[in-house]
Motif scaffolding. Sequence first.
Motif, PDB file in Angstrom:
ATOM      1  N   VAL A 103      25.214  74.311 -31.576  1.00 51.28           N
ATOM      2  CA  VAL A 103      25.686  75.583 -32.166  1.00 51.28           C
ATOM      3  C   VAL A 103      24.859  76.881 -31.596  1.00 51.28           C
ATOM      4  N   GLY A 104      25.452  78.029 -31.943  1.00 55.66           N
ATOM      5  CA  GLY A 104      24.754  79.195 -31.695  1.00 55.66           C
ATOM      6  C   GLY A 104      25.203  79.706 -30.028  1.00 55.66           C
ATOM      7  N   ARG A 105      25.470  80.826 -30.352  1.00 61.21           N
ATOM      8  CA  ARG A 105      26.123  81.752 -28.954  1.00 61.21           C
ATOM      9  C   ARG A 105      25.037  81.378 -27.893  1.00 61.21           C
ATOM     10  N   ALA A 106      23.997  81.342 -28.086  1.00 59.77           N
ATOM     11  CA  ALA A 106      22.849  81.480 -27.078  1.00 59.77           C
ATOM     12  C   ALA A 106      22.767  80.132 -26.174  1.00 59.77           C
ATOM     13  N   SER A 107      23.250  78.954 -27.090  1.00 60.20           N
ATOM     14  CA  SER A 107      23.213  77.549 -26.608  1.00 60.20           C
ATOM     15  C   SER A 107      24.578  77.168 -26.129  1.00 60.20           C
ATOM     16  N   LEU A 108      25.548  77.627 -26.516  1.00 60.19           N
ATOM     17  CA  LEU A 108      27.073  77.520 -26.161  1.00 60.19           C
ATOM     18  C   LEU A 108      27.638  78.138 -25.004  1.00 60.19           C
ATOM     19  N   TRP A 125      36.603  77.873 -21.420  1.00 57.33           N
ATOM     20  CA  TRP A 125      35.931  78.062 -22.859  1.00 57.33           C
ATOM     21  C   TRP A 125      35.147  79.302 -22.908  1.00 57.33           C
ATOM     22  N   GLN A 126      35.264  79.910 -24.069  1.00 55.38           N
ATOM     23  CA  GLN A 126      34.526  81.165 -24.681  1.00 55.38           C
ATOM     24  C   GLN A 126      33.625  80.510 -25.581  1.00 55.38           C
ATOM     25  N   ALA A 127      32.471  81.160 -25.890  1.00 54.21           N
ATOM     26  CA  ALA A 127      31.255  80.649 -26.835  1.00 54.21           C
ATOM     27  C   ALA A 127      31.342  81.524 -28.070  1.00 54.21           C
ATOM     28  N   GLU A 128      31.509  80.932 -29.212  1.00 50.96           N
ATOM     29  CA  GLU A 128      31.295  81.576 -30.436  1.00 50.96           C
ATOM     30  C   GLU A 128      29.907  81.068 -31.164  1.00 50.96           C
ATOM     31  N   ASP A 129      29.857  81.497 -32.448  1.00 51.71           N
ATOM     32  CA  ASP A 129      28.606  81.007 -33.223  1.00 51.71           C
ATOM     33  C   ASP A 129      28.611  79.600 -33.355  1.00 51.71           C
ATOM     34  N   GLU A 130      29.677  78.928 -33.632  1.00 58.23           N
ATOM     35  CA  GLU A 130      29.745  77.364 -34.024  1.00 58.23           C
ATOM     36  C   GLU A 130      30.439  76.559 -32.990  1.00 58.23           C
ATOM     37  N   THR A 131      31.375  77.258 -32.059  1.00 62.23           N
ATOM     38  CA  THR A 131      32.509  76.504 -31.441  1.00 62.23           C
ATOM     39  C   THR A 131      32.566  76.890 -30.128  1.00 62.23           C
ATOM     40  N   PHE A 132      33.357  76.311 -29.332  1.00 65.43           N
ATOM     41  CA  PHE A 132      34.052  77.031 -28.136  1.00 65.43           C
ATOM     42  C   PHE A 132      35.462  77.314 -28.750  1.00 65.43           C
ATOM     43  N   VAL A 133      35.790  78.324 -27.805  1.00 65.27           N
ATOM     44  CA  VAL A 133      37.119  78.720 -28.113  1.00 65.27           C
ATOM     45  C   VAL A 133      38.191  78.817 -26.783  1.00 65.27           C
ATOM     46  N   GLY A 134      39.194  78.128 -27.064  1.00 63.32           N
ATOM     47  CA  GLY A 134      40.075  78.016 -25.851  1.00 63.32           C
ATOM     48  C   GLY A 134      41.073  79.102 -25.947  1.00 63.32           C
ATOM     49  N   ASP A 135      41.671  79.236 -24.676  1.00 61.13           N
ATOM     50  CA  ASP A 135      42.836  80.104 -24.536  1.00 61.13           C
ATOM     51  C   ASP A 135      44.012  80.009 -25.597  1.00 61.13           C
ATOM     52  N   GLY A 137      43.620  79.001 -28.577  1.00 56.97           N
ATOM     53  CA  GLY A 137      42.809  79.069 -29.882  1.00 56.97           C
ATOM     54  C   GLY A 137      42.364  77.800 -30.540  1.00 56.97           C
ATOM     55  N   SER A 138      42.201  76.680 -29.610  1.00 58.77           N
ATOM     56  CA  SER A 138      41.485  75.389 -30.028  1.00 58.77           C
ATOM     57  C   SER A 138      40.210  75.826 -30.266  1.00 58.77           C
ATOM     58  N   ARG A 139      39.379  75.228 -31.072  1.00 59.67           N
ATOM     59  CA  ARG A 139      38.059  75.377 -31.684  1.00 59.67           C
ATOM     60  C   ARG A 139      37.195  74.062 -31.445  1.00 59.67           C
ATOM     61  N   PRO A 140      36.895  73.284 -30.539  1.00 60.29           N
ATOM     62  CA  PRO A 140      36.206  72.103 -30.341  1.00 60.29           C
ATOM     63  C   PRO A 140      34.749  72.250 -30.585  1.00 60.29           C
ATOM     64  N   TRP A 141      34.237  71.160 -31.450  1.00 58.89           N
ATOM     65  CA  TRP A 141      32.736  71.379 -31.357  1.00 58.89           C
ATOM     66  C   TRP A 141      32.256  70.681 -29.953  1.00 58.89           C
ATOM     67  N   VAL A 142      31.217  71.180 -30.020  1.00 53.93           N
ATOM     68  CA  VAL A 142      30.250  70.689 -28.598  1.00 53.93           C
ATOM     69  C   VAL A 142      28.810  69.917 -29.135  1.00 53.93           C
ATOM     70  N   TYR A 143      28.893  68.791 -28.404  1.00 48.43           N
ATOM     71  CA  TYR A 143      27.789  67.972 -28.527  1.00 48.43           C
ATOM     72  C   TYR A 143      27.015  67.845 -27.262  1.00 48.43           C
ATOM     73  N   ALA A 144      25.629  67.458 -27.305  1.00 51.18           N
ATOM     74  CA  ALA A 144      24.738  67.102 -26.259  1.00 51.18           C
ATOM     75  C   ALA A 144      24.208  65.721 -26.482  1.00 51.18           C
ATOM     76  N   VAL A 145      24.028  65.156 -25.534  1.00 44.36           N
ATOM     77  CA  VAL A 145      23.127  63.665 -25.666  1.00 44.36           C
ATOM     78  C   VAL A 145      22.117  64.020 -24.692  1.00 44.36           C
ATOM     79  N   ARG A 146      20.916  63.801 -25.181  1.00 44.95           N
ATOM     80  CA  ARG A 146      19.655  63.874 -24.491  1.00 44.95           C
ATOM     81  C   ARG A 146      19.613  62.437 -24.214  1.00 44.95           C
ATOM     82  N   PRO A 147      19.107  61.865 -22.951  1.00 46.23           N
ATOM     83  CA  PRO A 147      18.968  60.335 -22.823  1.00 46.23           C
ATOM     84  C   PRO A 147      17.919  60.004 -23.392  1.00 46.23           C
ATOM     85  N   ALA A 148      17.831  58.823 -23.967  1.00 45.46           N
ATOM     86  CA  ALA A 148      16.806  57.828 -24.576  1.00 45.46           C
ATOM     87  C   ALA A 148      16.372  56.869 -23.128  1.00 45.46           C
ATOM     88  N   LYS A 149      17.527  56.371 -22.631  1.00 45.75           N
ATOM     89  CA  LYS A 149      17.582  55.452 -21.550  1.00 45.75           C
ATOM     90  C   LYS A 149      18.745  55.801 -20.618  1.00 45.75           C
TER      91      LYS A 149
END
Length: 165
Positions: A103-108, A125-135, A137-149
């Motif tokens: 979350v956060g525009r600086a991260s998205l 995609w365009q970034a907002e504070d909590e989500t991406f925004v598609g052309d 109007g969709s607002r998907p959540w974004v996740y990141a996976v930092r690898p453990a292994k």
Amino acid sequence: MPTAQIDARFGVPTASPLPWTAVERQLTEAELYWLTTVRADGRPHVTPLVGVWHDGAFAFCTGVGEQKQVNLTGSPLVAVTTGSPAWTSGTDIVVEGRAERVVGRASLDPLARAWREKYGADWAWQAEDETFVGDDGSRPWVYAVRPAKVLAFGKDPHSQTAYRF
């Protein structure tokens, strides 16, 4: 830089660990990935999706209420795979880690740019504070996976390299 260890039980005894730079390049350049999440009853859920390898992590997005998003509310533990269906060429990669919502525009914003650069106008995609925004109007959540292994399975010669972070 992760530490690499080859597991001679699962390959040619003379195989060398695959260089992390080659694994990371494949994670960056892959067009399709497979995400495995865990349902509330413990069954796996596997789905193909697009994503980006950015700043040492795999990023993907999902709509609220989609099965993978529902699963992530119960368990953030995931596996992300990419590779080649060939037996004698290419490398298959498995990233194990924890999916955390971004979350956060600086991260998205850098992730939205990475999607546009990789996939073009179809993923503008365009970034907002909590989500991406598609052309659309969709607002998907974004996740990141930092690898453990990360496991990399070489095919010529056959090998298995484990990277620990």
